[in-house]
Design a protein around this motif. Structure first.
Motif: not given
Length: 762
Positions: A175-177, A182-185, A189-195, A259-262
């Motif tokens: 999950e760290k990787i 994901f942050q790089e993309a 953090n909210d998007d990631i925690l929702d995943f 949204r992030v990667l349209p």
């Protein structure tokens, strides 16, 4: 040279390119046996200087063989072609000569070795007939290791190493990787925690089956802790000659991707196992999109930076229990081809490891034509390693023509959801892998792929031992020697060996795979109903593939061995086994009680008063048996709900997360989902759970029968009532019952149980 040896040699040569990677990743990069010496210091500190270990000079050019001989000053010399073969040689000496070993749950008994080690009358030698000995299913990380500490992993890795395992997935902390990629993309953090799912369900997050948590968000602090744990795990794996299989980027991304990667080409997985849409239908980047390759590059690079250049093996499962967007063979070939190319771009020596469960789980979609197309996208056979996940019962390698030349591993699954019940297929496990080696030149290894690591350790040990024998193992001799090592002596009462011989030819020798292809479920742990419950066959069935009286006979033999030699009760493995076998006898005895209740309920020509009276009496009988079973289970920490819940709470990074982590643990072994999506799939025979959960459900069932005339029986109505209570139980985090675990308690509890249920144990 024997015919089988000739065939095996040819097969090994055919896959030599991919097999060499094992040595490149481990043995050739480690010039010393320091990791093995450290293991001895950990587990046999009194014999830290009693062994001499040495690697053969030309590691890459030799088969994995070992030789154990006497050395000067009473020492024992172990020489091998790889770290793994040295460790297996050490294990052969310790288990077969010294009669000590290291076990699941019972822990290490290596310290029981005598102060003066026995000398050998002749050298011990062996050679692996396959280059790979594999361990762990992807979901084992959730069913068994979700809340493991470093101490748990350290014991597990020592167990694996001594049994010659040299290849295993290393999923912890991924999950760290994911977070970094994901942050790089551009994800927040909210998007990631929702995943991310909660900690007990992350395996299915990795598969793309689930996303999001129905308890609370996964704490980033926990992610950091798991990442630190992973670094310890992979470092130790390499020290012990076990090549880590690291996860690759599978393509699954947070929902916010649109949204992030349209500009990304995004797809969606199917709804899985009836979960609400918010927890499934994952979003993933189409492998044909160049973005997939870029994210793969980032994913692999970040792992190399975190752990070093420790492996070229990467696990990646794209369509686990989901139908691909298209069944067109050109599409399937294109997907796998692009996935492979992305991996090779990230690591030029990458080998793609994947579980062939998808082919077995959906044979309708995965026709031979589609399998060939999907695998055909990888044009270099040695760049893939396939796990034939359920080889003992539902092998796919035969219909898929040995995976069209791709190297593959014969795997033993047997266990779904870490079900606790005695079961085995010893003839199949010893004979079928050898026959497969004769028939398939691309067979590259034998491996363990159980969903949960709990019972029946002997049948898994058996397959790992078979990897070092070109002939099917003599199971009668194997069981006797195994029991001697299990109980730290070959001079235990005869009834010990008779007990294991009794179960060897019955409980552990199921040959009717149509009847029961896997470990049966106990009906105690299932939602009560008046039909379709006992004697159900097939996967997750309930029918016992042996006469229950056989289990009583074996139990008496094992129990009387403890009465004859009371020091057995000082042996942790014996304490585990006698409780486990008692559990099995009582669980089997529950079946006729249940059948009697149903018989009474539907008995014609009886008055309501008579039916109610009889149901109450039989319900009391049921209650008393389950309370006795709960008491028996409470005498060993490995059969307690509180052990599982305490581990979950301790795993929480801070007290504020403890209730959420406990909820996760409770949910997995009961409802398995926010409202029972996979209810009872991972049910357990544990004290605490037996008394406060399973017993209550059965009491509610009997009460429902008492209140409901047979003509008005409605299973849906009953389950709706039950679900309200089940949800409240899962949410009742907090205090745990006090339970026992001393030698006197175990003996006393067994005596009390035998006295109370004499008709069962007679």
């Amino acid at each position: 040279m024997k015919l089988l040896d000739t065939i095996a040699f040819v097969g090994l040569m055919a896959i030599s390119t991919v097999a060499t990677t094992i040595f490149e990743s481990t043995a050739s990069s480690i010039s010393s046996t320091a990791g093995i010496e450290a293991l001895v210091k950990r587990r046999l500190p009194q014999h830290a200087d009693s062994f001499i270990f040495s690697l053969s000079a030309n590691v890459e050019s030799e088969s994995e063989s070992y030789t154990v001989t006497n050395a000067e000053d009473g020492k024992i010399r172990v020489q091998g072609a790889s770290l793994s073969s040295i460790l297996y040689g050490l294990h052969s000496y310790l288990s077969d000569v010294v009669h000590v070993d290291i076990w699941w749950y019972a822990g290490s008994q290596l310290e029981d070795a005598p102060s003066i080690l026995p000398q050998l009358s002749s050298p011990l030698t062996g050679s692996s007939i396959v280059p790979y000995r594999y361990d762990f299913n992807t979901v084992t990380t959730s069913y068994t290791a979700a809340f493991w500490t470093w101490e748990d992993w350290e014991l597990q890795l020592d167990w694996m190493a001594l049994r010659g395992i040299n290849l295993a997935p290393a999923w912890i902390g991924v999950e760290k990787i994911f977070t970094q990629v994901f942050q790089e993309a551009g994800f927040s953090n909210d998007d990631i925690l929702d995943f991310f799912t909660g900690p007990a369900f992350l395996a299915w997050n990795h598969f793309g089956n689930l996303q999001g948590s129905w308890s609370s968000n996964l704490p980033f602090e926990w992610v950091d802790n798991q990442s630190a744990l992973q670094k310890q795990i992979v470092r130790r794996m390499v020290e012990l000659g076990i090549t880590p299989i690291l996860p690759a980027f599978p393509g699954f991304v947070p929902r916010a991707a649109s949204r992030v990667l349209p500009e990304a080409q995004l797809l969606h997985s199917v709804q899985w196992a009836g979960f609400p849409e918010q927890y499934t239908e994952d979003t993933f980047v189409d492998p044909v999109d160049p973005l997939f390759a870029r994210m793969q590059q980032s994913f692999i690079t970040k792992q190399q930076q975190a752990y070093g250049n420790i492996t070229n093996f990467y696990t990646l499962d794209q369509f686990n229990e989901m139908i691909p967007p298209s069944g067109d063979v050109a599409y399937l070939r294109n997907v796998s081809s692009n996935t492979w190319k992305a991996l090779k771009s990230a690591d030029s020596k990458a080998i793609w490891v994947f579980q062939a469960w998808l082919f077995a789980e959906n044979t309708t979609f995965w026709t031979n034509e589609r399998i060939e197309a999907y695998l055909g996208g990888i044009t270099t056979d040695s760049d893939m390693l396939i796990l034939d996940l359920w080889s003992e019962s539902m092998p796919q390698w035969q219909r898929a023509q040995s995976y069209y030349g791709k190297p593959w591993i014969w795997c033993e699954l047997q266990n779904y959801g870490a079900t606790i019940n005695l079961y085995g297929q010893i003839q199949n496990v010893t004979q079928s892998p050898i026959l497969a080696l004769e028939e398939s030149t691309s067979l590259a290894g034998f491996g363990l792929s159980m969903e949960g690591q709990q019972d029946n350790e002997i049948v898994y040990d058996l397959l790992l031992a078979q990897a070092w024998s070109s002939e099917p193992i003599d199971t009668e001799l194997y069981f006797r020697n195994w029991a001697a090592a299990r109980y730290s002596s070959d001079k235990r009462p005869l009834s010990v060996y008779t007990a294991w011989e009794t179960v060897r030819t019955t409980v552990y020798d199921n040959t009717n795979l149509t009847l029961m292809p896997s470990v049966p479920k106990s009906i105690i742990e299932l939602i009560p109903r008046t039909s379709d419950m006992a004697d159900i066959t097939g996967i997750l069935g309930t029918k016992l593939p042996y006469d229950p009286a056989i289990m009583v006979t074996a139990w008496k033999q094992l129990y009387h061995a403890g009465l004859e030699d009371t020091s057995l009760f000082d042996n942790s493995a014996y304490r585990y086994d006698i409780i486990d076998w008692t559990r099995q006898v009582l669980a089997n005895a529950f079946i006729p009680i249940y059948k009697k209740i149903v018989e009474i309920y539907y008995m014609p020509n009886q008055t309501t008063e008579s039916r109610v009276t009889q149901l109450k009496a039989q319900g009391q009988h049921l209650t008393e048996l389950l309370l006795s079973l709960d008491l028996v289970l409470s005498s060993n920490k490995n059969f307690r709900l509180s052990t599982w819940l305490s581990a979950a709470r301790s795993s929480a990074p801070n007290p504020a997360n403890a209730d959420s982590f406990e909820y996760e643990a409770r949910n997995q072994v009961t409802l398995w989902g926010p409202s029972g999506q996979l209810i009872d799939y991972a049910s357990k025979a544990w004290s605490g759970l037996m008394k406060t959960y399973h017993l209550t459900r059965w009491q509610m069932f009997v009460e429902y029968l008492i209140a409901t005339p047979p003509a008005q029986y409605n299973q849906t109505e009953f389950q709706d009532q039950l679900l309200v209570w089940e949800l409240s139980w899962v949410n009742s985090t907090g205090a745990q019952p006090e339970e026992l675990n001393t030698k006197a308690d175990i003996q006393g509890i067994l005596i009390k149980t035998v006295q109370q249920w004499g008709e069962i144990f007679a």
